[in-house]
Motif scaffolding. Structure first.
Motif, PDB file in Angstrom:
ATOM      1  N   GLY A  62       0.818  -1.209   0.000  1.00  0.00           N
ATOM      2  CA  GLY A  62       0.000   0.000   0.000  1.00  0.00           C
ATOM      3  C   GLY A  62       0.849   1.255   0.000  1.00  0.00           C
ATOM      4  O   GLY A  62       1.797   1.392  -0.771  1.00  0.00           O
ATOM      5  N   SER A  63       0.555   2.165   0.907  1.00  0.00           N
ATOM      6  CA  SER A  63       1.261   3.440   0.993  1.00  0.00           C
ATOM      7  C   SER A  63       2.530   3.372   1.844  1.00  0.00           C
ATOM      8  O   SER A  63       3.109   4.409   2.164  1.00  0.00           O
ATOM      9  CB  SER A  63       0.319   4.510   1.562  1.00  0.00           C
ATOM     10  N   GLY A  64       2.933   2.159   2.195  1.00  0.00           N
ATOM     11  CA  GLY A  64       4.207   2.000   2.892  1.00  0.00           C
ATOM     12  C   GLY A  64       4.136   1.539   4.327  1.00  0.00           C
ATOM     13  O   GLY A  64       5.170   1.418   4.992  1.00  0.00           O
ATOM     14  N   TRP A  65       2.942   1.244   4.803  1.00  0.00           N
ATOM     15  CA  TRP A  65       2.807   0.744   6.164  1.00  0.00           C
ATOM     16  C   TRP A  65       2.491  -0.753   6.145  1.00  0.00           C
ATOM     17  O   TRP A  65       1.605  -1.169   5.412  1.00  0.00           O
ATOM     18  CB  TRP A  65       1.677   1.476   6.907  1.00  0.00           C
ATOM     19  N   PRO A  66       3.258  -1.566   6.921  1.00  0.00           N
ATOM     20  CA  PRO A  66       4.315  -1.165   7.839  1.00  0.00           C
ATOM     21  C   PRO A  66       5.729  -1.273   7.277  1.00  0.00           C
ATOM     22  O   PRO A  66       6.700  -1.122   8.017  1.00  0.00           O
ATOM     23  CB  PRO A  66       4.135  -2.159   8.980  1.00  0.00           C
TER      24      PRO A  66
END
Length: 272
Positions: A70-74
């Motif tokens: 996704g947007s970098g998490w985790p």
């Protein structure tokens, strides 16, 4: 890379979610629930991510694959926390673009890579990674065994993989099962237990932990936060979509509270 219609629709929806999650109201909600502000779409909290870092034995120089990043998490947080290198894989280009921007802002650009790919068709050489992670990916994809087999192929012998899933509770009556399927992720229903799928894909199960109680509390906290920020979130999503999101959240909470759905953490090792 050709995508099935279902995967293409999922990628479009997740890409839109990633963009909307950048709003101030959504970042504020995420911080109150998960303790992070990456635009997360999984249930992974900061404390859970720190536990995963320990379970995967991440360290400087280790190479981590974060599937469904996704947007970098985790993934980005794990890299920042442990000094490992991370490759983030997902389908929505919008989410990966946001992840790359966050990596640059956090000074991680030299230790991270973002790749658009299907988790069941990973474009990497065999035995490329020391550790793998995915959060609520398998319950959101139809080809669960394909993802696990692809992960095993790119994992070095002895590598560890951690993942969380939302699943149906065992021994449900037909009516309870229908409620659970309707209230959970789109592909929550599976024929075999995840422990069986791990064995079929060449992984050795090391640990299995029930996270349901903590997840239920997070879901309730999120619902309270959604209602407290109703005006701001209705502006982000539109009134109808926000109302629908609240209804879905309430339905999921009811199913979890009734014992129809559960959330688990699995840790597996790549057999030598």
């Amino acid at each position: 890379m050709a995508l099935t219609r279902e995967l293409n629709e999922l990628a479009c929806r997740l890409g839109k979610c990633a963009e909307l999650a950048r709003s101030d109201a959504m970042r504020d909600l995420e911080r109150s629930v998960c303790g992070c502000d990456y635009g997360s779409t999984s249930g992974t909290t900061r404390l859970e991510a720190e536990r995963i870092a320990q379970l995967l034995e991440l360290r400087p120089g280790a190479k981590l694959l974060d599937v469904g990043a996704g947007s970098g998490w985790p993934g980005l947080y794990l890299a920042q926390l442990t000094g490992c290198d991370v490759v983030m894989v997902d389908l929505p280009l919008a989410a990966l673009r946001i992840a790359r921007e966050r990596a640059a802002a956090d000074g991680l650009a030299q230790r991270c890579e973002a790749v658009a790919a299907d988790g069941a068709a990973l474009p990497f050489r065999d035995a490329s990674f020391d550790a793998l992670n995915h959060s609520e990916v398998l319950c959101c994809t139809p080809d669960k065994l394909g993802v696990l087999r692809a992960c095993r192929r790119v994992a070095r012998d002895g590598a560890r993989m951690a993942f969380t899933i939302i699943a149906l509770a065992p021994s449900l009556a037909d009516s309870e099962r229908r409620i659970a399927i309707e209230s959970g992720p789109k592909f929550v229903d599976i024929e075999d237990d995840y422990a069986v799928l791990l064995g079929q894909s060449g992984w050795c199960l090391q640990e299995r932990t029930d996270l349901t109680a903590a997840f239920l509390q997070s879901m309730r906290t999120e619902l309270d936060g959604m209602q407290a920020r109703a005006d701001a979130l209705a502006e982000v999503f539109g009134s109808d979509e926000f109302t629908e999101r609240v209804k879905r959240q309430q339905a999921a909470i009811a199913a979890i509270d009734s014992g129809f759905l559960r959330r688990e953490l699995f840790v597996a090792r790549a057999d030598r």
